[in-house]
Design a protein around this motif. Structure first.
Motif, PDB file in Angstrom:
ATOM      1  N   ILE A 286     -16.288 -11.673  -4.616  1.00 49.68           N
ATOM      2  CA  ILE A 286     -15.214 -12.666  -4.652  1.00 49.68           C
ATOM      3  C   ILE A 286     -15.750 -13.981  -4.101  1.00 49.68           C
ATOM      4  O   ILE A 286     -16.262 -14.039  -2.979  1.00 49.68           O
ATOM      5  N   GLU A 287     -15.616 -15.040  -4.885  1.00 49.61           N
ATOM      6  CA  GLU A 287     -16.113 -16.354  -4.488  1.00 49.61           C
ATOM      7  C   GLU A 287     -15.008 -17.396  -4.375  1.00 49.61           C
ATOM      8  O   GLU A 287     -15.102 -18.304  -3.548  1.00 49.61           O
ATOM      9  N   ARG A 288     -13.974 -17.280  -5.175  1.00 51.97           N
ATOM     10  CA  ARG A 288     -12.897 -18.268  -5.161  1.00 51.97           C
ATOM     11  C   ARG A 288     -11.879 -17.930  -4.091  1.00 51.97           C
ATOM     12  O   ARG A 288     -11.646 -16.757  -3.763  1.00 51.97           O
ATOM     13  N   VAL A 289     -11.255 -18.970  -3.548  1.00 44.51           N
ATOM     14  CA  VAL A 289     -10.264 -18.782  -2.489  1.00 44.51           C
ATOM     15  C   VAL A 289      -9.044 -18.030  -3.012  1.00 44.51           C
ATOM     16  O   VAL A 289      -8.497 -17.150  -2.331  1.00 44.51           O
ATOM     17  N   SER A 290      -8.621 -18.331  -4.229  1.00 46.42           N
ATOM     18  CA  SER A 290      -7.451 -17.651  -4.793  1.00 46.42           C
ATOM     19  C   SER A 290      -7.719 -16.151  -4.961  1.00 46.42           C
ATOM     20  O   SER A 290      -6.851 -15.323  -4.681  1.00 46.42           O
ATOM     21  N   ASP A 291      -8.947 -15.799  -5.385  1.00 48.81           N
ATOM     22  CA  ASP A 291      -9.282 -14.380  -5.501  1.00 48.81           C
ATOM     23  C   ASP A 291      -9.363 -13.714  -4.135  1.00 48.81           C
ATOM     24  O   ASP A 291      -9.034 -12.526  -3.990  1.00 48.81           O
ATOM     25  N   ALA A 292      -9.812 -14.456  -3.125  1.00 46.85           N
ATOM     26  CA  ALA A 292      -9.864 -13.892  -1.772  1.00 46.85           C
ATOM     27  C   ALA A 292      -8.462 -13.565  -1.261  1.00 46.85           C
ATOM     28  O   ALA A 292      -8.242 -12.516  -0.637  1.00 46.85           O
ATOM     29  N   ILE A 293      -7.514 -14.438  -1.526  1.00 50.12           N
ATOM     30  CA  ILE A 293      -6.132 -14.177  -1.107  1.00 50.12           C
ATOM     31  C   ILE A 293      -5.564 -12.979  -1.869  1.00 50.12           C
ATOM     32  O   ILE A 293      -4.847 -12.138  -1.300  1.00 50.12           O
ATOM     33  N   ARG A 294      -5.898 -12.855  -3.153  1.00 49.82           N
ATOM     34  CA  ARG A 294      -5.459 -11.683  -3.919  1.00 49.82           C
ATOM     35  C   ARG A 294      -6.047 -10.391  -3.349  1.00 49.82           C
ATOM     36  O   ARG A 294      -5.368  -9.360  -3.291  1.00 49.82           O
ATOM     37  N   SER A 295      -7.301 -10.452  -2.908  1.00 53.63           N
ATOM     38  CA  SER A 295      -7.912  -9.252  -2.318  1.00 53.63           C
ATOM     39  C   SER A 295      -7.258  -8.893  -0.990  1.00 53.63           C
ATOM     40  O   SER A 295      -7.087  -7.704  -0.684  1.00 53.63           O
ATOM     41  N   LEU A 296      -6.878  -9.882  -0.185  1.00 52.49           N
ATOM     42  CA  LEU A 296      -6.189  -9.585   1.070  1.00 52.49           C
ATOM     43  C   LEU A 296      -4.805  -8.988   0.806  1.00 52.49           C
ATOM     44  O   LEU A 296      -4.363  -8.083   1.536  1.00 52.49           O
ATOM     45  N   ARG A 297      -4.133  -9.470  -0.226  1.00 52.25           N
ATOM     46  CA  ARG A 297      -2.842  -8.869  -0.584  1.00 52.25           C
ATOM     47  C   ARG A 297      -3.029  -7.436  -1.077  1.00 52.25           C
ATOM     48  O   ARG A 297      -2.202  -6.557  -0.797  1.00 52.25           O
ATOM     49  N   TYR A 298      -4.113  -7.200  -1.810  1.00 56.09           N
ATOM     50  CA  TYR A 298      -4.400  -5.835  -2.247  1.00 56.09           C
ATOM     51  C   TYR A 298      -4.634  -4.924  -1.045  1.00 56.09           C
ATOM     52  O   TYR A 298      -4.165  -3.776  -1.018  1.00 56.09           O
ATOM     53  N   ALA A 299      -5.365  -5.406  -0.040  1.00 58.82           N
ATOM     54  CA  ALA A 299      -5.590  -4.603   1.164  1.00 58.82           C
ATOM     55  C   ALA A 299      -4.269  -4.284   1.866  1.00 58.82           C
ATOM     56  O   ALA A 299      -4.084  -3.172   2.387  1.00 58.82           O
ATOM     57  N   ASN A 300      -3.347  -5.231   1.881  1.00 57.83           N
ATOM     58  CA  ASN A 300      -2.040  -4.960   2.472  1.00 57.83           C
ATOM     59  C   ASN A 300      -1.254  -3.938   1.657  1.00 57.83           C
ATOM     60  O   ASN A 300      -0.530  -3.107   2.223  1.00 57.83           O
ATOM     61  N   VAL A 355      -3.459 -17.377   5.081  1.00 58.64           N
ATOM     62  CA  VAL A 355      -4.601 -16.476   5.266  1.00 58.64           C
ATOM     63  C   VAL A 355      -4.491 -15.741   6.595  1.00 58.64           C
ATOM     64  O   VAL A 355      -4.721 -14.530   6.693  1.00 58.64           O
ATOM     65  N   HIS A 356      -4.115 -16.474   7.656  1.00 62.91           N
ATOM     66  CA  HIS A 356      -3.993 -15.850   8.970  1.00 62.91           C
ATOM     67  C   HIS A 356      -2.917 -14.761   8.986  1.00 62.91           C
ATOM     68  O   HIS A 356      -3.085 -13.719   9.634  1.00 62.91           O
ATOM     69  N   SER A 357      -1.822 -14.990   8.295  1.00 65.67           N
ATOM     70  CA  SER A 357      -0.752 -13.983   8.282  1.00 65.67           C
ATOM     71  C   SER A 357      -1.213 -12.697   7.604  1.00 65.67           C
ATOM     72  O   SER A 357      -0.909 -11.584   8.061  1.00 65.67           O
ATOM     73  N   LEU A 358      -1.986 -12.820   6.494  1.00 62.06           N
ATOM     74  CA  LEU A 358      -2.505 -11.624   5.823  1.00 62.06           C
ATOM     75  C   LEU A 358      -3.519 -10.896   6.703  1.00 62.06           C
ATOM     76  O   LEU A 358      -3.518  -9.662   6.797  1.00 62.06           O
ATOM     77  N   LEU A 359      -4.392 -11.655   7.365  1.00 63.33           N
ATOM     78  CA  LEU A 359      -5.402 -11.036   8.228  1.00 63.33           C
ATOM     79  C   LEU A 359      -4.765 -10.373   9.444  1.00 63.33           C
ATOM     80  O   LEU A 359      -5.208  -9.293   9.876  1.00 63.33           O
TER      81      LEU A 359
END
Length: 659
Positions: A286-300, A355-359
């Motif tokens: 994952i390189e893009r910021v939008s994809d990173a946020i999608r991955s954090l939502r997937y982890a949740n 980002v902080h809320s997901l983390l």
């Protein structure tokens, strides 16, 4: 292991070459090998004895230098007295600091200061010079004076009253009890054979003590450090060890690489998670910021799903669930972010808070569910790493930091600002303790080797026992047959080296196949046959009728055969439903000619249909005479060769838009 070996005596070493002449080849080589091992062990023992003697002499000399230097800066007392006779001069006796113990090794020299001595009839006597105190002795100025006098870094330790006061003279260039360099290969032996708890070796501490953790006990980690401080090196150590020792069924990875170059080596690792959401499929790295946020939502989402699963199983965490369901364990999910501050633009508070809320939710709830965070940053500020997020990151590792404030944010102390400026030298905080370690140095070759081992284990071509790669002969032969590979030593070695199969093993196997000409496998008996300019493994035929037919070996449940459309249109897109003529469960093997004689096909078979059937695993192989074809290219070539004339004498046109 070296102690258990039985070496030869000096007399046996002398006469061994003469005795070996009368022995057979194997015993001859074994005796000469034992002789060489005995000579090498004797040389090592002689070198160690010489080193021990040299360090012993150096320890005595340094003890004398320290004692005289302490006396020179005031840690002594001169007693004065008069003789009875007049006219004689005063006799002066100087009391200096004494040492109770002297210890030494290759890292340093320890001098224990004699502070008191117990008396035989009770009580104790002071052995320090008059008016000399321990508080004055541990002054940093005294350490500086002794360092200049000894020519090495000197430290005075008096942290534990029970252990006394020690003066330590460091012999290493790094100035401590830590090695200046630790290779990645040196710490591989400390990993367990089973990685169900995600064991991680952080580095080597004082006196070669291994610093290690596991994500089951310490679920989240924060790594910080200035540029070129070893932060990325430690991160690659962790990732390479995970892909080397753990299977995708044990640990899965989500790699976020805003720098776009740090995780390139892990592109083919089988541990990477690939998932889809409403916006499409996520990339492997994952390189893009939008994809990173999608991955954090997937982890949740994974946390929410596993919460229900673990709740129904009536256990409290993932390790207990896996122990209870050994046949269907859940893998751990590790989210790795290389640069945390790159996930939001400067000045965009809403993006940073999102980002902080997901983390924070992953850090709070992910521990019991087997979802872990490994965060890295070279900007350790309170804005980037807030207190409520840092509170759940139980393991915090810091390289060399520029100031005391940055170290205070990460570790809670200023230790990271004062450590030696050595690559790989780091401080990690765990529980309430702080430890200085030397992180292993990993190279690009080590990373790619770990990925190759992971690919080989996932493909079932090798097993990893201890630190040894064990090739699986039957699996390699099966791959040679199913891929219809040419039996050529160099080509086979190049192909299987991607899966960490030793080149020597592949070379021996190819030579064995060419010498014997016949191979027995679980798929049957295969023999070597020339096809063009190359040799291939071909199945042994059972009769003439089978040799004259082309057999499509189809696996249930369904084979969809589509008619050829007029005009040779491209069939990369799926055809409409009305064009499907046959959709049935095939219960036996059908020859190609039987399918061609079907009245609804009129002798036409669609190449694209067979290609899609191959990709979807609907049949195993296409056999033409004594040749097996398993790739779409082979099938297309077969169809072109079998093309028959049409009604008007023209060749029938088969649709091959994908060609």
């Amino acid at each position: 292991m070296m102690r258990d070996k039985k070496y030869l005596t000096p007399l046996q070493v002398v006469i061994a070459p003469y005795v070996a002449r009368f022995l057979r080849r194997e015993r001859h080589e074994r005796l000469l090998k034992r002789r060489q091992e005995t000579i090498a062990a004797a040389i090592r023992a002689r070198e160690l004895a010489a080193l021990k003697l040299a360090i012993q002499r150096e320890a005595r000399m340094q003890a004398q230098i320290v004692r005289e230097r302490l006396a020179g800066i005031g840690f002594s007392y001169a007693h004065s007295g008069r003789y009875a006779e007049e006219g004689q001069r005063r006799r002066r006796q100087v009391a200096k600091i004494k040492f109770e113990l002297i210890r030494y090794n290759e890292y340093g020299i320890w001098l224990k200061v004699l502070t008191h001595r117990l008396r035989l009839l009770g009580g104790a006597s002071n052995e320090l010079p008059h008016r000399t105190t321990v508080a004055a002795l541990i002054d940093p100025k005294v350490e500086f004076e002794l360092s200049i006098a000894c020519g090495r870094r000197v430290a005075i330790l008096a942290n534990n009253p029970r252990k006394g006061v020690w003066i330590v003279i460091y012999r290493t260039l790094s100035g401590g009890m830590l090695p200046a360099l630790v290779n990645y290969s040196a710490v591989l032996q400390y990993y367990p054979p089973v990685m169900d708890k995600a064991h991680i070796v952080l580095g080597v501490g004082e006196h070669n003590k291994i610093a290690e953790i596991d994500l089951d006990s310490y679920p989240h980690m924060l790594i910080a450090g200035a540029a070129n401080s070893g932060k990325s090196n430690l991160l690659n150590n962790i990732l390479a060890s995970i892909v080397r020792f753990a299977t995708p069924e044990e640990i899965q990875l989500i790699l976020v690489d805003p720098k776009k170059v740090e995780f390139v080596a892990y592109q083919d690792a089988p541990h990477l998670v690939i998932f889809e959401d409403d916006k499409g499929e996520i990339p492997r790295i994952i390189e893009r910021v939008s994809d990173a946020i999608r991955s954090l939502r997937y982890a949740n989402r994974v946390i929410d799903e596993r919460t229900e699963i673990i709740k129904k199983a009536r256990v409290k965490k993932l390790s207990e669930y896996n122990a209870k369901h050994k046949h269907e364990p859940l893998p751990r999910l590790v989210v790795v972010i290389d640069e945390l501050a790159s996930l939001w633009r400067p000045g965009r508070r809403k993006e940073r808070d999102r980002v902080h809320s997901l983390l924070k939710r992953i850090a709070n709830m992910g521990r019991a569910m087997g979802v872990h965070l490994i965060l890295c940053t070279q900007v350790p500020t309170k804005t980037n790493v807030p207190m409520d997020l840092k509170a759940n990151l139980w393991v915090r590792v810091a390289g060399k930091l520029p100031d005391h404030v940055s170290s205070q944010i990460i570790l809670g102390t200023g230790d990271a600002a004062w450590i030696e400026d050595i690559k790989g030298r780091m401080v990690y905080a765990i529980d309430a303790a702080r430890h200085v370690i030397q992180a292993p140095r990993i190279t690009e070759d080590d990373i790619y080797e770990s990925v190759r081992i992971a690919k080989g284990r996932a493909a079932g071509l090798i097993t990893y026992v201890g630190l040894e790669i064990v090739p699986l002969r039957d699996a390699i032969l099966r791959r040679l047959i199913t891929e219809d590979m040419a039996i050529h030593k160099r080509d086979c070695q190049t192909y299987f080296s991607v899966y960490a199969v030793p080149r020597e093993f592949v070379g021996v196997l190819v030579d064995e196949i060419l010498d014997c000409g016949v191979v027995e496998t679980e798929l049957g008996t295969f023999r070597v046959q020339r096809r063009g300019n190359h040799l291939h493994l071909v199945g042994a035929m059972g009769g003439a009728e089978e040799a004259n037919h082309e057999v499509i070996m189809i696996e249930p449940p369904t084979l969809k055969l589509l008619p050829a459309t007029v005009g040779g249109a491209n069939l990369d897109a799926p055809p409409p439903a009305p064009e499907i003529i046959i959709e049935r469960i095939v219960e036996r093997y059908y020859t190609l000619k039987e399918i061609e004689r079907h009245p609804e096909f009129e002798g036409k078979i669609l190449a694209e249909t067979l290609r899609k059937a191959i990709q979807q695993g609907r049949f195993q192989a296409l056999k033409q005479g004594r040749q097996y074809m398993v790739t779409p290219e082979d099938v297309r070539g077969f169809l072109r060769k079998q093309n028959r004339a049409g009604r008007a004498g023209r060749p029938a046109r088969y649709q091959n838009g994908a060609d």
